[in-house]
Enzyme design. Sequence first.
Site, short mmCIF file in Angstrom:
data_model
loop_
_atom_site.label_atom_id
_atom_site.label_comp_id
_atom_site.label_asym_id
_atom_site.label_seq_id
_atom_site.Cartn_x
_atom_site.Cartn_y
_atom_site.Cartn_z
CE LYS A 1 -3.84 -2.40 2.25
NZ LYS A 1 -4.61 -2.66 3.46
CD GLN B 1 -3.45 -4.36 6.56
OE1 GLN B 1 -3.65 -3.29 6.02
NE2 GLN B 1 -3.82 -5.50 6.00
CG ASP C 1 -9.45 -0.16 5.11
OD1 ASP C 1 -9.19 -0.57 3.96
OD2 ASP C 1 -8.71 -0.36 6.09
N1 GUN Z 1 -6.64 -6.88 6.37
C1 GUN Z 1 -6.97 -7.60 5.26
N2 GUN Z 1 -7.57 -6.83 4.36
C2 GUN Z 1 -7.62 -5.59 4.87
C3 GUN Z 1 -8.12 -4.33 4.37
O1 GUN Z 1 -8.66 -4.20 3.29
N3 GUN Z 1 -7.97 -3.27 5.22
C4 GUN Z 1 -7.41 -3.39 6.44
N4 GUN Z 1 -7.32 -2.30 7.19
N5 GUN Z 1 -6.93 -4.52 6.92
C5 GUN Z 1 -7.03 -5.61 6.13
#
Ligand code: GUN
Length: 294
Positions: free
Chosen positions: A53, A97, A120
């Site tokens: 990311k 995350q 998100d």
């Molecule tokens: N863990 C797995 N997928 C995601 C996501 O799309 N966002 C976040 N914050 N954590 C994750």
Amino acid sequence: MPTIIDGKLTSSQIKEEIKTRVEEIKAEGGKTPHLAAILVGYDGASQTYVGAKVKACEYVGFESTLVRLEETVTEEELLRKVEEINENPDIDGLIVQLPLPKHISVEKVTSKIRPEKDVDGFTPANVGRMALNWPAYVAATPYGIIELLKRYEIETSGKHCVVIGRSHIVGSPMSILMARNGYPGNATVTLTHSRTKNLEEIARTADILIVALGKPEFVTADMVKPGAVVIDVGIHRVEDASKKSGFRLIGDVKFDEVAEKASAITPVPGGVGPMTIASLLYNTLLSAEKKVYS
Ligand code: GUN
């Protein structure tokens, strides 16, 4: 042969579009979009995702801030960090995350994130807005699927869409998005899950089959109607001695045999997966441009 819905290619196109927009914003003297990510602990997959990311932010010209906290961080400290980022006017988007260590409540942390920065799309405010078909940050995976359907001009109106799996981040929002009045949407939706009876029979009636239950190669050719569009959200590692890495990736769909019946299908890898980062970048750009909450 079916159309292979290429998420890798589509996500790089979206990244190029975002990059171009960021160049324009900068040329106009506007503010550079800025994403902050909080990573707690040392979970291998989470480190990889967050790393990807941050790299994607750099690629499109965003600023990014990575906050790393120890596994032992208290819930209170984490909430304080979220609050600090909420209050920082330079930061447009914040993601925490997941998964978080067991001693921390995901609900508490998620609900602390200011909806305006929740790129998100996990907060109740954004889930509610999405359900109401209001401007919202839609979670990365459902948004990525919607974008693939749109860019491959898949007809959805009046079609029977069967979603397998009712998770909060994929199956449930997907069912809402496919039923809403718009495009992609206007489908007749059946949301199936572990308690569904006759799942195979229902799957066979799908014009669009969205599979997100997390079971390797669960969907076989006999569960698919000829000509169906098949979207595979699963991703699993299986040992494969013929690969240098020692493993290969497979989805929730038995690709080779289902591809022979489908009119269009997403591969694994290279289908839905690569779209998620593009969606996150897109939401961050929306936030920087105040396009959702104005
Ligand atoms: N863990 C797995 N997928 C995601 C996501 O799309 N966002 C976040 N914050 N954590 C994750």
